[in-house]
Scaffold this active site. Structure first.
Site, mmCIF file in Angstrom:
data_model
loop_
_atom_site.group_PDB
_atom_site.id
_atom_site.type_symbol
_atom_site.label_atom_id
_atom_site.label_comp_id
_atom_site.label_asym_id
_atom_site.label_seq_id
_atom_site.Cartn_x
_atom_site.Cartn_y
_atom_site.Cartn_z
ATOM 1 N N SER A 177 21.048 15.585 40.300
ATOM 2 C CA SER A 177 21.996 16.090 40.548
ATOM 3 C C SER A 177 23.604 15.820 39.985
ATOM 4 O O SER A 177 24.294 16.258 39.968
ATOM 5 C CB SER A 177 22.332 15.447 41.602
ATOM 6 O OG SER A 177 22.405 14.063 41.926
ATOM 7 N N HIS A 183 18.632 20.723 43.156
ATOM 8 C CA HIS A 183 19.083 22.252 42.052
ATOM 9 C C HIS A 183 18.830 22.600 41.198
ATOM 10 O O HIS A 183 19.364 23.315 40.697
ATOM 11 C CB HIS A 183 20.450 20.658 41.368
ATOM 12 C CG HIS A 183 21.210 19.398 42.601
ATOM 13 N ND1 HIS A 183 22.582 20.203 42.406
ATOM 14 C CD2 HIS A 183 20.915 18.389 42.875
ATOM 15 C CE1 HIS A 183 22.407 19.440 43.412
ATOM 16 N NE2 HIS A 183 21.786 18.237 44.091
ATOM 17 N N LYS A 236 22.218 24.176 48.949
ATOM 18 C CA LYS A 236 22.603 24.889 47.294
ATOM 19 C C LYS A 236 22.390 26.558 46.873
ATOM 20 O O LYS A 236 22.964 27.116 47.528
ATOM 21 C CB LYS A 236 22.117 23.516 46.557
ATOM 22 C CG LYS A 236 22.548 22.978 47.193
ATOM 23 C CD LYS A 236 22.466 21.266 45.947
ATOM 24 C CE LYS A 236 22.342 19.738 46.558
ATOM 25 N NZ LYS A 236 22.378 19.760 48.073
HETATM 26 N N1 PMP Z 1 18.550 15.454 47.093
HETATM 27 C C1 PMP Z 1 19.280 16.222 46.146
HETATM 28 C C2 PMP Z 1 19.302 15.530 44.057
HETATM 29 C C3 PMP Z 1 21.085 16.455 46.526
HETATM 30 O O1 PMP Z 1 21.976 16.511 45.362
HETATM 31 C C4 PMP Z 1 21.523 16.156 48.065
HETATM 32 C C5 PMP Z 1 22.938 16.966 48.050
HETATM 33 N N2 PMP Z 1 24.344 16.670 47.473
HETATM 34 C C6 PMP Z 1 20.197 15.846 48.332
HETATM 35 C C7 PMP Z 1 19.123 15.543 48.022
HETATM 36 C C8 PMP Z 1 21.022 16.111 50.342
HETATM 37 O O2 PMP Z 1 20.786 17.637 50.732
HETATM 38 P P1 PMP Z 1 21.415 18.088 51.577
HETATM 39 O O3 PMP Z 1 22.963 17.836 51.690
HETATM 40 O O4 PMP Z 1 20.672 19.378 52.530
HETATM 41 O O5 PMP Z 1 21.203 16.437 52.667
#
Ligand code: PMP
Length: 384
Positions: free
Chosen positions: A178, A206, A238
């Site tokens: 991420s 992602h 996303k």
């Molecule tokens: N896993 C990853 C790799 C993320 O980047 C994110 C959110 N930034 C999440 C999980 C969490 O997902 P959510 O925003 O739906 O809670």
């Protein structure tokens, strides 16, 4: 007891440029956003395919809100599992080529619930050291023996797996990292895990929607079956442009999560209208190949432009395109200078990224145009 101690801790954070602040948007999230009445061009959202404001998705949301009301009302197991939730789960299973899928209210909860339903202190979990915070938190919370391996390094993973003795071994990795934007070496990770009789869980927050001919994410991109990659998690907030998350896998995996995942059992389901909107989004994710093609064109144009400007990019083929700055102060002041030029790019600082590796995290979206990317490059040239 007073809060003075907290006040001085907060002040100390400010002094080292690590204080986190929010901005209030008075508009959709991108490409053009309004903050404090001023318009900016934004490169901060994870709406990679530009679907968050798509009229068909908004219409599906409104219609379902008319029919089902606004709230989920209860947890899935009590009274909160609607026709749209059920249909979306079936459609996500088909989309990912898995036997079944299960919806969670968000990705953080999906990770916490899944890892904790599968593991306890008799087990061992192996995580990439750059995994998302929710995966690291989940592994620590489970009580399993917790080990981190070097980033995307199969040898480091293999060494740890070969020494492990536990009831269950689970290897956990982001599909697309991420904060760096690189893609996990999943074929090698899955082979190594299988050779050690370990399960693999991939968080494809992602990658889903962006990678693969039909947007099936890392699993489609590398052609990995349910047997090779048994626990697949994706988020809906996303590329899908809505909200929520899912885990896809075997019948036994999903039934185990329904029985044991506490973040599934003890929380209100996502609003049914969000599930309905996501069903509309899933159709577009699969059909609109042009969104991924356009995105890839933007990525190439941005990377070529940065190379000419001598900016330090990371090895990322995805819409996450961080510019490595190093110093947190400098990253903050560049982000601020870009803002003064009408361009929003978030500075990411420790502890979200390792210390000394603060960066400007540029995220591109199919809702951007080539002219938008030119404007960003122009602004970067002026502030670098
Ligand atoms: N896993 C990853 C790799 C993320 O980047 C994110 C959110 N930034 C999440 C999980 C969490 O997902 P959510 O925003 O739906 O809670």
């Amino acid at each position: 007891m007073s809060f003075d101690q907290l006040a001085s801790e907060l002040q100390a954070r400010k002094q080292v440029s690590l204080y986190r602040e929010r901005r209030v948007l008075q508009s959709p999230q991108q490409p053009d956003v309004i903050v404090d009445g001023k318009s900016y061009l934004a490169f901060c959202s994870n709406d990679y395919l530009g679907l968050a404001n798509h009229p068909a998705i908004v219409a599906a949301f409104k219609q379902a809100a008319d029919e089902y009301g606004v709230g989920g009302g209860a947890s899935h197991l009590v009274n909160g599992h609607s026709f749209h939730h059920h249909a979306l789960e079936e459609e996500l299973a088909e989309f990912t080529g898995r036997s079944r899928a299960l919806l969670f209210s968000n990705g953080y909860m999906a990770n916490i619930g899944t890892i904790n339903a599968l593991l306890n202190k008799q087990d061992a979990v192996f995580e990439d050291r750059l995994n998302h915070a929710s995966l690291l938190d989940a592994g620590l919370l489970s009580g399993a023996r917790f080990q981190r391996y070097l980033h995307n390094d199969v040898n480091s993973l293999s060494q740890r797996l070969s020494k492990a003795t536990a009831r269950r071994l689970l290897v956990v990795t982001d599909g697309v990292f991420s904060m760096d934007g690189d893609i996990a070496d999943l074929p090698a990770i899955c082979d190594t895990a299988n050779a050690h009789n370990a399960w693999v869980m991939v968080d494809d927050a992602h990658g889903i929607g962006c990678l693969g001919g039909k947007g099936g994410g890392c699993s489609e991109y590398f052609g990995l079956s349910q047997q090779q990659l048994p626990v697949l998690m994706g988020t809906l907030g996303k590329a899908f442009g809505t909200s929520g998350a899912f885990v896809a896998g075997s019948e036994e995996l999903i039934e185990t999560l329904i029985q044991h995942a506490r973040t599934y059992i003890y929380t209100t389901s996502m609003p049914p209208a969000v599930a309905a909107a996501t069903r509309a989004s899933l159709k577009l994710v699969q059909a609109d190949q042009w969104r991924r093609e356009h995105l890839n064109e933007l990525i190439k144009c941005f990377r070529d432009g940065c190379e000419q400007l001598d900016l330090d990019l990371m090895d990322s083929p995805t819409p996450i395109q961080p510019i490595l700055i190093g110093d947190a102060d400098k990253a903050m002041s560049m982000s601020e200078a870009l803002r003064e030029k009408g361009v929003l790019v978030t500075a990411i600082r420790p502890p979200t990224v390792p210390s000394g590796s603060a960066r400007l995290r540029v995220t591109l979206s199919a809702s951007h145009s080539l002219a938008h990317v030119d404007r960003l490059l122009d602004a970067l040239d002026q502030v670098k």
